[in-house]
Scaffold this motif. Sequence first.
Motif, PDB file in Angstrom:
ATOM      1  N   TYR A 142       2.220   1.730  -3.443  1.00  0.00           N
ATOM      2  CA  TYR A 142       1.160   2.198  -4.339  1.00  0.00           C
ATOM      3  C   TYR A 142       1.002   3.710  -4.233  1.00  0.00           C
ATOM      4  CZ  TYR A 142      -3.577   3.202  -5.933  1.00  0.00           C
ATOM      5  OH  TYR A 142      -4.661   3.766  -6.551  1.00  0.00           O
ATOM      6  N   PRO A 192      -3.062  -4.692  -3.333  1.00  0.00           N
ATOM      7  CA  PRO A 192      -2.194  -3.511  -3.493  1.00  0.00           C
ATOM      8  C   PRO A 192      -0.975  -3.779  -4.366  1.00  0.00           C
ATOM      9  CG  PRO A 192      -1.980  -4.416  -1.270  1.00  0.00           C
ATOM     10  CD  PRO A 192      -3.117  -5.130  -1.924  1.00  0.00           C
ATOM     11  N   ARG A 248      -2.211  -3.431  -7.996  1.00  0.00           N
ATOM     12  CA  ARG A 248      -2.488  -2.016  -8.272  1.00  0.00           C
ATOM     13  C   ARG A 248      -1.196  -1.254  -8.534  1.00  0.00           C
ATOM     14  NH1 ARG A 248      -5.759   1.193  -4.079  1.00  0.00           N
ATOM     15  NH2 ARG A 248      -4.533  -0.003  -2.590  1.00  0.00           N
ATOM     16  N   THR A 303       0.831  -1.206   0.000  1.00  0.00           N
ATOM     17  CA  THR A 303       0.000   0.000   0.000  1.00  0.00           C
ATOM     18  C   THR A 303       0.867   1.258   0.000  1.00  0.00           C
ATOM     19  OG1 THR A 303      -1.785  -1.146   1.154  1.00  0.00           O
ATOM     20  CG2 THR A 303      -1.793   1.262   1.247  1.00  0.00           C
TER      21      THR A 303
END
Length: 434
Positions: A204, A240, A243, A201
């Motif tokens: 990202y 994540p 992504r 995360t």
Amino acid sequence: MSRIPKAKTEVVEDMIDGLFSDNPSRQLKYATKFNAFLSSHEENFPFDEIEVSVFVARFVEFCKKNDKTELQSAAASVLINMSKRNTKVLIDHGAVPIFVHLLRFETGYLQFQATWALGNVASASTQSRDDVLRCGALIPLLAQLHVNNNIMMLRIAAWTLSTFCCGQPRPPFHQEMKPALAVLGQVLRFNDKEVLSHACTALYYLFDGSRETSQIFIAAGLVPGLVQLLGYGSPAVIEPAIRTIRNLTNVDDQQTKIVVINCGALRLIANLLTQNHQIDIKRGACSTISNFTAGTKELIQSVIDAHLIPILVNLAQNAELGIKETALCAIVNATLRGSYAQIKYLVKQGCIQTLCDLLICQDRRIISVCLDGLENILNAAEAEKMIEDMQSYCQLIQDEDGIKKIQKLVQIVSYEINRKASKILQTYGMIYKG
């Protein structure tokens, strides 16, 4: 001593007197009781802004008492509780530098509490996040993310780091956050779902979509670790990770895409698309393939060689609407960018049938993309002067009732769809009639 505002509810007078007494044992006793009181009243916070300000100032004072670690710990616990909703007061009373000091120089539970509190403050708003970063919290936080630390500290430190990275506008990457990349590269090797989820995360949010930053990610050795996590056993990690990879491959930079492919991403993406994963993961996987098929013929060939086209065709026909659209975009990108031999392969895999089937979809974006795909295929045959192929493609469209469907689309009150449908009929109408 200044007058202390009286609490409105269950906080009795002797608790307030205890907190503001000069007796260290009473201070500790009532700091602990106060913390328990807060924990039991999370949904009904009983203090107004003036009272909160007074209490925060007192507990910040306790945190400065380096010779009384028990009181420090109790006060830090209170401020953690209060940091969930009173970040501005904490910042105004200088709590953040104290947390940074505890993080830098203390060990054990105090360090853990300080890490947690900094995450609470940073997650409140981008302004609070920037205040935390300005107080120098990043470097001592990164020091906690090493393999010898206990798992609870690793988890809370990884979460706190993710709060330092999120929010718009992003934190200043080169001045503030670049040191985090090398540490995150090491963290990606840990085998803990929670730590890995927070680390992915953070990456990202750190990626700003620029070619320069993608090269920095590559130089930091982050890509192999991210790609390997596509095969991790938890959606909390995969989501994540995919992504971040999707955003990396969305950059107009062939080298980044080649690096991702060379790390084995396509095989793992194929697994994601054929296993029972959640919609967001499959959409991210299809979007990543779409980034490849929007690139060079060499990248499209890599997708073909990984046997992804039949998977995309199946998803475009049978998957949920969100996945259907992204799978379709990946196919249509290949019809636009691919060589004629690659387009012929797409046709053999049933792409014309799929594009015709979806012309009756209720989603106008999907209809528009399908028309693009059909036109791309026919244009490619015409450009290569492959008349027999063009006639064969038109016959396939006819067999799927594609001509009738396109004629009906001319009647739709949508300028874009009307224009695309009319252009196909006008350009290739003689072949249809033949």
